[in-house]
Design a protein around this motif. Structure first.
Motif, PDB file in Angstrom:
ATOM      1  N   ILE A   1       0.844  -1.238   0.036  1.00  0.00           N
ATOM      2  CA  ILE A   1       0.031  -0.040  -0.110  1.00  0.00           C
ATOM      3  C   ILE A   1       0.942   1.102   0.043  1.00  0.00           C
ATOM      4  N   THR A   2       1.863   1.277   1.059  1.00  0.00           N
ATOM      5  CA  THR A   2       2.854   2.658   1.075  1.00  0.00           C
ATOM      6  C   THR A   2       3.905   2.505   0.111  1.00  0.00           C
ATOM      7  N   GLY A   3       4.433   1.426  -0.388  1.00  0.00           N
ATOM      8  CA  GLY A   3       5.618   0.983  -1.106  1.00  0.00           C
ATOM      9  C   GLY A   3       6.682   1.236  -0.176  1.00  0.00           C
ATOM     10  N   ILE A   4       6.789   1.137   1.156  1.00  0.00           N
ATOM     11  CA  ILE A   4       7.962   1.401   2.215  1.00  0.00           C
ATOM     12  C   ILE A   4       8.079  -0.216   2.453  1.00  0.00           C
ATOM     13  N   PRO A   5       9.105  -0.512   2.438  1.00  0.00           N
ATOM     14  CA  PRO A   5       9.612  -2.128   2.870  1.00  0.00           C
ATOM     15  C   PRO A   5       9.305  -2.095   4.418  1.00  0.00           C
ATOM     16  N   ALA A   6       8.568  -3.085   4.744  1.00  0.00           N
ATOM     17  CA  ALA A   6       8.198  -3.531   6.311  1.00  0.00           C
ATOM     18  C   ALA A   6       9.365  -2.952   7.083  1.00  0.00           C
ATOM     19  N   SER A   7      10.508  -3.360   6.956  1.00  0.00           N
ATOM     20  CA  SER A   7      11.845  -3.349   7.859  1.00  0.00           C
ATOM     21  C   SER A   7      12.237  -1.791   7.932  1.00  0.00           C
ATOM     22  N   SER A   8      11.705  -0.754   7.068  1.00  0.00           N
ATOM     23  CA  SER A   8      11.952   0.508   7.065  1.00  0.00           C
ATOM     24  C   SER A   8      10.735   1.280   7.587  1.00  0.00           C
ATOM     25  N   GLN A   9       9.732   0.667   8.020  1.00  0.00           N
ATOM     26  CA  GLN A   9       8.189   1.495   8.537  1.00  0.00           C
ATOM     27  C   GLN A   9       8.585   1.934   9.747  1.00  0.00           C
ATOM     28  N   LYS A  10       8.103   3.063  10.260  1.00  0.00           N
ATOM     29  CA  LYS A  10       8.212   3.699  11.557  1.00  0.00           C
ATOM     30  C   LYS A  10       6.382   3.975  11.806  1.00  0.00           C
ATOM     31  N   LEU A  11       5.815   3.198  12.410  1.00  0.00           N
ATOM     32  CA  LEU A  11       4.497   3.701  12.606  1.00  0.00           C
ATOM     33  C   LEU A  11       3.993   4.281  13.666  1.00  0.00           C
ATOM     34  N   THR A  12       2.999   5.367  13.370  1.00  0.00           N
ATOM     35  CA  THR A  12       2.564   5.916  14.784  1.00  0.00           C
ATOM     36  C   THR A  12       1.042   5.938  14.410  1.00  0.00           C
ATOM     37  N   LEU A  13       0.450   6.067  15.605  1.00  0.00           N
ATOM     38  CA  LEU A  13      -1.046   5.976  15.935  1.00  0.00           C
ATOM     39  C   LEU A  13      -1.429   7.469  16.418  1.00  0.00           C
ATOM     40  N   LYS A  14      -2.485   8.032  15.447  1.00  0.00           N
ATOM     41  CA  LYS A  14      -3.158   9.382  16.195  1.00  0.00           C
ATOM     42  C   LYS A  14      -4.540   9.236  16.390  1.00  0.00           C
ATOM     43  N   ILE A  15      -4.753   9.583  17.456  1.00  0.00           N
ATOM     44  CA  ILE A  15      -6.369   9.569  17.787  1.00  0.00           C
ATOM     45  C   ILE A  15      -6.719  10.943  18.250  1.00  0.00           C
ATOM     46  N   ALA A  16      -7.655  11.595  17.382  1.00  0.00           N
ATOM     47  CA  ALA A  16      -8.164  12.872  17.778  1.00  0.00           C
ATOM     48  C   ALA A  16      -7.088  13.642  18.250  1.00  0.00           C
ATOM     49  N   SER A  17      -7.211  14.406  19.436  1.00  0.00           N
ATOM     50  CA  SER A  17      -6.273  15.422  19.918  1.00  0.00           C
ATOM     51  C   SER A  17      -5.174  14.552  21.053  1.00  0.00           C
ATOM     52  N   GLN A  18      -5.269  13.352  21.117  1.00  0.00           N
ATOM     53  CA  GLN A  18      -4.419  12.790  22.082  1.00  0.00           C
ATOM     54  C   GLN A  18      -2.956  12.875  21.396  1.00  0.00           C
ATOM     55  N   PRO A  19      -1.905  12.701  22.186  1.00  0.00           N
ATOM     56  CA  PRO A  19      -0.504  12.741  21.702  1.00  0.00           C
ATOM     57  C   PRO A  19      -0.438  11.323  20.906  1.00  0.00           C
ATOM     58  N   VAL A  20       0.764  11.502  19.836  1.00  0.00           N
ATOM     59  CA  VAL A  20       0.805  10.374  18.876  1.00  0.00           C
ATOM     60  C   VAL A  20       1.640   9.400  19.673  1.00  0.00           C
ATOM     61  N   THR A  21       1.413   8.120  19.222  1.00  0.00           N
ATOM     62  CA  THR A  21       1.778   7.003  19.994  1.00  0.00           C
ATOM     63  C   THR A  21       2.753   6.157  19.003  1.00  0.00           C
ATOM     64  N   ALA A  22       4.015   5.835  19.179  1.00  0.00           N
ATOM     65  CA  ALA A  22       4.598   5.039  18.387  1.00  0.00           C
ATOM     66  C   ALA A  22       4.324   3.454  18.476  1.00  0.00           C
ATOM     67  N   ILE A  23       3.915   2.930  17.379  1.00  0.00           N
ATOM     68  CA  ILE A  23       3.653   1.484  17.355  1.00  0.00           C
ATOM     69  C   ILE A  23       4.842   0.760  17.033  1.00  0.00           C
ATOM     70  N   GLU A  24       5.616   0.219  18.134  1.00  0.00           N
ATOM     71  CA  GLU A  24       6.945  -0.344  17.819  1.00  0.00           C
ATOM     72  C   GLU A  24       7.396  -1.197  19.176  1.00  0.00           C
ATOM     73  N   ALA A  25       8.085  -2.212  19.258  1.00  0.00           N
ATOM     74  CA  ALA A  25       8.374  -3.280  20.227  1.00  0.00           C
ATOM     75  C   ALA A  25       9.573  -3.898  19.745  1.00  0.00           C
ATOM     76  N   ALA A  26      10.313  -4.315  20.683  1.00  0.00           N
ATOM     77  CA  ALA A  26      11.806  -5.031  20.632  1.00  0.00           C
ATOM     78  C   ALA A  26      11.493  -6.337  19.786  1.00  0.00           C
ATOM     79  N   ASN A  27      10.455  -6.797  19.871  1.00  0.00           N
ATOM     80  CA  ASN A  27       9.944  -8.262  19.204  1.00  0.00           C
ATOM     81  C   ASN A  27       8.524  -7.934  18.408  1.00  0.00           C
ATOM     82  N   GLU A  28       8.632  -7.409  17.206  1.00  0.00           N
ATOM     83  CA  GLU A  28       7.158  -6.858  16.535  1.00  0.00           C
ATOM     84  C   GLU A  28       6.518  -8.213  16.203  1.00  0.00           C
TER      85      GLU A  28
END
Length: 82
Positions: free
Chosen positions: A38-65
């Motif tokens: 969808i994005t054209g970005i290799p999975a290993s290079s993706q840095k995902l963030t979650l934004k919900i309305a006016s809440q602070p942005v949350t990084a979607i990451e983990a040591a073991n994804e």
């Protein structure tokens, strides 16, 4: 056991924007693999963030994804994953 319901989320990147249904039991690695075409970005290079309305942005990451499910994050309908 009933599976968690899919959640419609807005997926945005520098190159695209679309709505996708995300299953909370997916791992972070599985989501990244699904987003690659969808994005054209290799999975290993993706840095995902979650934004919900006016809440602070949350990084979607983990040591073991491979082992961390998306249900760990506060997914809400039509929130944005960038």
């Amino acid at each position: 056991m009933q599976a968690a319901h899919d959640i419609p989320l807005l997926i945005t990147s520098e190159n695209s924007s679309s709505e996708r249904r995300i299953t909370p039991s997916w791992s972070i690695a599985h989501l990244k693999t699904k987003l690659e075409p969808i994005t054209g970005i290799p999975a290993s290079s993706q840095k995902l963030t979650l934004k919900i309305a006016s809440q602070p942005v949350t990084a979607i990451e983990a040591a073991n994804e491979e082992n961390v499910q998306l249900s760990r994050y506060p997914l809400q309908a039509y929130a944005e994953i960038h």
